[in-house]
Enzyme design. Sequence first.
Site, PDB file in Angstrom:
ATOM      1  N   GLU A  94      49.068  10.976  54.519  1.00 34.18           N
ATOM      2  CA  GLU A  94      48.463  10.506  55.763  1.00 34.18           C
ATOM      3  C   GLU A  94      49.090   9.187  56.206  1.00 34.18           C
ATOM      4  OE1 GLU A  94      44.166  12.759  55.605  1.00 34.18           O
ATOM      5  OE2 GLU A  94      44.222  10.673  54.979  1.00 34.18           O
ATOM      6  N   CYS A 344      40.493   1.844  55.836  1.00 35.01           N
ATOM      7  CA  CYS A 344      40.974   1.436  54.521  1.00 35.01           C
ATOM      8  C   CYS A 344      40.183   2.126  53.416  1.00 35.01           C
ATOM      9  CB  CYS A 344      40.830  -0.081  54.384  1.00 35.01           C
ATOM     10  SG  CYS A 344      41.369  -0.726  52.807  1.00 35.01           S
TER      11      CYS A 344
END
EC number: 2.1.1.192
Length: 373
Positions: A94, A344
């Site tokens: 990703e 995150c």
Amino acid sequence: MSEKKINLLDLDRKAMRALFADLGEKPFRADQLMKWIYHFGVSDFEEMTNINKVLRQKLAARCEIVAPEISSFQKSTDGTIKFAIHVGEGQEVETVYIPEDDRATLCVSSQVGCALECTFCSTAQQGFNRNLTVSEIVGQIWRVSHFLGFAKDTGDRPITNVVMMGMGEPLLNLANVIPAMDIMLDDFGFSLSKRRVTLSTSGVVPALDKLGDALDVALAVSIHAPNDELRDILVPVNKKYPLQEFLAGIRRYIAKSNANRGRVTVEYVMLDHINDSTEQAHELAKLMEDTPCKVNLIPFNPYPGSPYGRSSNSRIDRFSKVLMEYGLTVIVRKTRGDDIDAACGQLAGDIRDRTKRLAKKRMQENQISVTMN
């Protein structure tokens, strides 16, 4: 069987010039080629109009320019875009594009999965599969730039900053990360300032020293705990390279770095009632006393099955104020892309399930092979 072609995205300028010398060409031709690839996004040799026809034919016979493909993408309400990038053999990583008023940042992966097993990170649940090649690392930037749109007439690129904060621990893939970052910094590559390229590490100290000898880029360090006892749990690599050893390595790096302007960015994920107490804030400030830094507090981004919760705003605010009392610069990171699991610590998602299925299939195939032999 025809000889496998050389993927030019795997070559930094030194390797590219060596290839051109092997072809009997002058070094400046390699520079011209890199400019076509990275400034203008060209992958067809026939479009490279200032390279003579004979050389174009030589290149086409021996070389190729192949970046990994975008399998799918999701766009957040805040403009963040998460890309699933296909890197072969059913594997994906990703990559996250984060637009802001004054910059456009791409969060790039360095490995398929991760071996460090940080307990708050979704990618760690995937396990480790393999290192990405140079072309698979820089290819994320190249492919997303194509998606966003190279300005082929001017050479302007849509990405201004790169952070090596995607899937994987960059320092465990140093052999490929160094040439990839060299391409990011090279004037004939992506031509990014060393202050606009950031590597984030959880603390593989010997590799950090090697990085410092090879490149100067901005450094972010994943601390996440104010003492070894807690960090051993949250970031298990701490058992091998404990905090004081890690901090000494950080100081060695910033002592010879211009990109960091004398201080490092400390990343600290805020986990509710785990590492976010006032006492732990005092402990963290004292820990960092001899290491010039600014502290980036990261509200935890929950993922399915996570054992942790996000610290409340009031606990984050209290923690931040304690650090500032010690004279530390503190930033509370704004969460971006959490509605598409692009924030995150959230990277993996559906990719984890597909990778596990692939690993299971491989294991079954190996068992069959062993049985037959």
